[in-house]
Motif scaffolding. Sequence first.
Motif, PDB file in Angstrom:
ATOM      1  N   ARG A 104       0.859  -1.187   0.000  1.00  0.00           N
ATOM      2  CA  ARG A 104       0.000   0.000   0.000  1.00  0.00           C
ATOM      3  C   ARG A 104       0.885   1.224   0.000  1.00  0.00           C
ATOM      4  NH1 ARG A 104      -0.760   2.489   4.985  1.00  0.00           N
ATOM      5  NH2 ARG A 104       0.067   1.329   6.734  1.00  0.00           N
ATOM      6  N   GLY A 109      -4.361   4.969   4.578  1.00  0.00           N
ATOM      7  CA  GLY A 109      -5.100   4.099   5.479  1.00  0.00           C
ATOM      8  C   GLY A 109      -4.578   4.128   6.905  1.00  0.00           C
ATOM      9  N   ARG A 110      -4.947   3.146   7.642  1.00  0.00           N
ATOM     10  CA  ARG A 110      -4.575   3.037   9.039  1.00  0.00           C
ATOM     11  C   ARG A 110      -3.094   2.660   9.155  1.00  0.00           C
ATOM     12  NH1 ARG A 110      -8.241  -0.294  13.294  1.00  0.00           N
ATOM     13  NH2 ARG A 110      -6.978   0.141  15.106  1.00  0.00           N
ATOM     14  N   PRO A 111      -2.370   3.251  10.116  1.00  0.00           N
ATOM     15  CA  PRO A 111      -0.943   2.937  10.226  1.00  0.00           C
ATOM     16  C   PRO A 111      -0.710   1.513  10.729  1.00  0.00           C
ATOM     17  CG  PRO A 111      -1.614   4.383  12.017  1.00  0.00           C
ATOM     18  CD  PRO A 111      -2.778   4.266  11.081  1.00  0.00           C
ATOM     19  N   THR A 112       0.412   0.957  10.293  1.00  0.00           N
ATOM     20  CA  THR A 112       0.794  -0.360  10.789  1.00  0.00           C
ATOM     21  C   THR A 112       1.388  -0.191  12.192  1.00  0.00           C
ATOM     22  OG1 THR A 112       3.020  -0.191   9.876  1.00  0.00           O
ATOM     23  CG2 THR A 112       1.314  -1.155   8.459  1.00  0.00           C
ATOM     24  N   LYS A 113       1.615  -1.304  12.848  1.00  0.00           N
ATOM     25  CA  LYS A 113       2.178  -1.255  14.192  1.00  0.00           C
ATOM     26  C   LYS A 113       3.577  -0.611  14.159  1.00  0.00           C
ATOM     27  CE  LYS A 113       2.255  -4.169  18.242  1.00  0.00           C
ATOM     28  NZ  LYS A 113       1.994  -5.524  18.740  1.00  0.00           N
ATOM     29  N   GLU A 115       4.692   1.580  11.920  1.00  0.00           N
ATOM     30  CA  GLU A 115       4.537   3.013  11.685  1.00  0.00           C
ATOM     31  C   GLU A 115       4.075   3.732  12.955  1.00  0.00           C
ATOM     32  OE1 GLU A 115       3.300   2.840   6.943  1.00  0.00           O
ATOM     33  OE2 GLU A 115       1.747   2.834   8.476  1.00  0.00           O
ATOM     34  N   ARG A 116       3.209   3.103  13.696  1.00  0.00           N
ATOM     35  CA  ARG A 116       2.706   3.704  14.930  1.00  0.00           C
ATOM     36  C   ARG A 116       3.833   3.868  15.960  1.00  0.00           C
ATOM     37  NH1 ARG A 116      -1.296   6.936  16.696  1.00  0.00           N
ATOM     38  NH2 ARG A 116      -1.099   6.910  18.936  1.00  0.00           N
ATOM     39  N   HIS A 119       6.078   6.697  14.929  1.00  0.00           N
ATOM     40  CA  HIS A 119       5.380   7.949  15.178  1.00  0.00           C
ATOM     41  C   HIS A 119       5.444   8.304  16.660  1.00  0.00           C
ATOM     42  CE1 HIS A 119       1.868  10.509  16.054  1.00  0.00           C
ATOM     43  NE2 HIS A 119       2.118  11.039  14.860  1.00  0.00           N
TER      44      HIS A 119
END
Length: 134
Positions: A104, A109-113, A115-116, A119
Motif C-alpha cells: 500500500r 489508510g490506518r498505520p501499521t504497528k 509506523e505507529r 510515530h
Amino acid sequence: MTIAGRQRLDKWLWFARVVKSRTLAAKLVSDGYVRVNSVKADAPAKAVGPGDVLTIALERQVRVLKVLAPGARRGPYEEARTLYEDCSPPPPATTETGAGFGDRAPGAGRPTKKERRSHDALFGGDGFGSGKVD
C-alpha cells in the motif's frame, strides 16, 4: 403473458434474476439504465424476444445479455441462466501492486504497528509531541 415469443422487459429482467423484484426492474428501465439493441428502453412494457441484446447499467457493473428465450416463471438460478447468454466484457484485471495486505502507499489508510511505534518515538506517546506518556 408472452405474445409470439416476446415478453415485457421488466418481467423478463425479473425472471432472468437480473434484479430482485419486478418493481426494481421497472424502475431500472424507467430511469434509463436499460438499452435494447443499442436503443434506450422508454417503458417497462417494451417487448423483448429471442435475439434482442440488452445492455444494463447496474450499480457496480455493466451487463450485456442476449435474450435466448422468454421466461415462464421466476425459477432458480440454473433455470434463469437458460434465458440469456452473457456477452458482458470481462472485469478489468487487478494489478499486482495494491492487491496484497503489505502493498500500500505510505501514509494511506490506518498505520501499521511499526509506523505507529516510529510515530510515537518521534512525537511522544500521547501523539502531541510532549514526550510524556500518561
